[in-house]
Structures are given as structure tokens and as C-alpha cells.
Write a protein that holds these residues in place. Sequence first.
Motif, PDB file in Angstrom:
ATOM      1  N   ILE A  35       0.837  -1.207   0.000  1.00 12.42           N
ATOM      2  CA  ILE A  35       0.000   0.000   0.000  1.00 12.42           C
ATOM      3  C   ILE A  35       0.869   1.254   0.000  1.00 12.42           C
ATOM      4  CG2 ILE A  35      -1.688   1.340   1.330  1.00 12.42           C
ATOM      5  CD1 ILE A  35      -2.637  -1.451   2.468  1.00 12.42           C
ATOM      6  N   ILE A 237      -4.583  -1.886   6.723  1.00 10.45           N
ATOM      7  CA  ILE A 237      -5.371  -0.703   6.364  1.00 10.45           C
ATOM      8  C   ILE A 237      -5.662   0.139   7.606  1.00 10.45           C
ATOM      9  CG2 ILE A 237      -7.590   0.103   5.449  1.00 10.45           C
ATOM     10  CD1 ILE A 237      -7.584  -2.539   3.741  1.00 10.45           C
ATOM     11  N   PHE A 253      -4.745   1.964  -1.692  1.00  9.03           N
ATOM     12  CA  PHE A 253      -5.255   0.798  -0.960  1.00  9.03           C
ATOM     13  C   PHE A 253      -5.644  -0.315  -1.940  1.00  9.03           C
ATOM     14  CE2 PHE A 253      -6.185   3.911   2.551  1.00  9.03           C
ATOM     15  CZ  PHE A 253      -5.418   3.294   3.521  1.00  9.03           C
TER      16      PHE A 253
END
Length: 412
Positions: A35, A237, A253
Motif C-alpha cells: 500500500i 489498512i 489501498f
Amino acid sequence: RLLAALDHPERKLPPVIHVAGTNGKGSTIAFLRAILEAADKRVHVYTSPHLVRFNERFRLGEAGEGRLVSDEELATTLQECERVNAGAPITVFEITTAVGLLLFARHPADVLLMEVGLGGRLDATNVVDNPLATVVTRISVDHTDFLGDTLDKIAAEKAGILKRGVPAIVAAQQRDALAVLERQAAKLRAPLKIAGEDWSATEERGRLVYQDEAGLLDLPAPKLYGRHQFENAGLAIAALRALPQFKISPAAFEAGMVKADWPARLQRLGHGRLVELAPAGSELWLDGGHNPDGGRVIAAALADLEERVSRPLVLIVGMLASKDCEGFLRNFIGLARRLIAVPVPNAEKGLTAEAVADAARAIGLAATSRDNLDEALDAARKLDLDPPPRILITGSLYLAGEVLRENGTPPQ
């Protein structure tokens, strides 16, 4: 002592995200890295153990995906640390960590993802006083000779990485483990974000749906296979959403979900020498899982695969004597057609192949033993199963490393 003699590289690092837990640390770091790199960040990564080459422990952040440290720079830095240590008592992991801290301090980057080696409180990586965030993956029973024989004792060691005022992001935990983490966070006034309470990550129609107080993300399924990887991706996340200074876009993401890569975690081997030795038409999978909770998530993923495409499951298993062999294998009762036990190559504390086979037979799994991977794959061929089998090699990260080496597909 050594870090002081090296002029404290641990005080000159990029911002650190420190990750502890029993299972899922490496996968969570893989998602964090993917990410962050998709968001154009330069990411250093420190993980252990390596699978094939020692260099795998040290990834240096550069534009794009970064790179593993070169042989030359690794050797030079090892020699420098040995010289400065001057023969004083030190463990392999301690001097390895000193090498990593020196490398990471000397190369600019936006963030350092640092995996705990063992436990947390007394781990060599726990010299970083003020990380950006601490992350704790799911805690279960493992390394009881070092960390204690109950879940709350083990959780207390993991909770040792929490720091005063630093956000702590925590995966779903059993009640005893969570209570320990909550007490330590309260004591340190560390803001705590807990899976299932402050955020959720679930599979919906083959996608990952993440939700917290800031809103919802509808993302592709993680590239890493298995239901447990939705949990690890959600944890990554949540950690990054707790750090607004990174300003991660939804697109980053999304890219992170499909780019994350972590070898020997339900990795399907598509080519290589061992693949060619497997029965024609079969699938060859690899996972370094080695404790009961690791076995549980592997078995759940294999059950999902079986539901999609039914094939007889053959396990090739090698384990260390320090692991709960029977507890690991119990997860595969009713799922595996046959188990073929092998020794873990070059492992001082490895169980004999016959000891693993005996443990399997004791719980009702049909099992035999072979002297090496080639012979085990030959035995799988001679089973003459129809349709061709799904073969999983598992039980040890050290065995997994040997598989990747012998197959000619080492991590890059």
C-alpha cells in the motif's frame, strides 16, 4: 551496548511501524509495504527469518518496490558490527538487528516496517523508543519455552512493544490476550484501535469491505490466498488509516491488495524443478505454518479450495521438535487423504520423518515417511489419485525455504 558503540543508529531511523504477534506478522507487513509503495513511499522492511538468502531480511526503500540489500553492502555492514562488538557476548539476532538498524539509518526512506523476532518486550527490535505506530497481529500459543505457557503471559510479552501515546492497532484476539493489551494501552495512554470494535474487514461477494469511523473502502480481494488474509489486510489498512500524515488514497489501498506478495504463505508454485516432479496435473502449494493456529487457518483455506475445485489433498510435512506437531496436524483430520513426512533439511532441532508420521497416525491420519522432498513427491505420484491431487508442503518455514531453493524460485 553495541548500538551505543555504533553511535545509536536506532535514533536516526525513518518513522517506524513496529509489528508483533504470533501469526500474520509478515503478511501484514507485506500489505503495509504494498500500500505504501503504491502511494509512492520509500519503504524499508526488516523481517525474519529468511527463506533462502540472508539478504531477504533487509529490504531497502527506493522508488518503486525497493531492493534487497546487496551481498557487498551486507557483508561490509556485518563486518563493521563484528569489529565494533569486539568479541563481546551477543546473539545472532541481536547483531543482525544492529546491522539492519545501521543500514536503515544510512539510507533515506519514508517509513521502516519492523517485525519483532520473538515476543516483543525483550526483543532486539524493541529499542525504538517512539515509533509511529505499533501493530499486534493475532496472538496464540507458540514459543512457550521463551514467552510463557499461557495466552495472557504470551500477550504480555507482545504488549511490550506498546509505547506511551503511540497508536496501537490490534487484530481480533481471544479474550485473555485482549484484556492484557487493553490494560497495557491504558497504562501508557496509547490510543487503541481494535478489530471488530473500531474497524472491520470482511469478505463480501469476493471483495474486501473495510469500514471504520472515517468511512468505507470497497477493495479487491487480497492477492495472498485465504480468509485469514482479509484479516491481515484489514489490520494493515487500519494501521495506515490511524496515521493521517501518510494521506493514503483509495487507489493506493486498491493497488496494495492486488500487489502484496509474501512467499511461502499459501503460495501456489507454478513452475520449477519440484513442480515438474509432482504428479501430472496436480497442484503444488507451500506454506510455512508451524503452530496449531497457523494450521487452523491453512486448513480453512484448503477447505475453501476444496469447495471450489475438489481434489484429494496430500500433505508433505516436516516440523521442528520445539513445535506442537500433533496440535498442528489435528487441523487436517477429515481433510487430508494422505500425509508424507520428511525431515527438515539442516535443522538441528528437527523431528525425524518417522516421528512426524507417528504423530499423524496417532490422531488417525494415514501417513508414511520419506527421506527427502524428491522421494516424497515420488510417493505422491505413486498414489495414482484421480483427479490429480492438491499437494501442500507445510510444517516449517525452514522446510519452506528449502522448497523454494530446490524448486529454483527463491524470493526476490
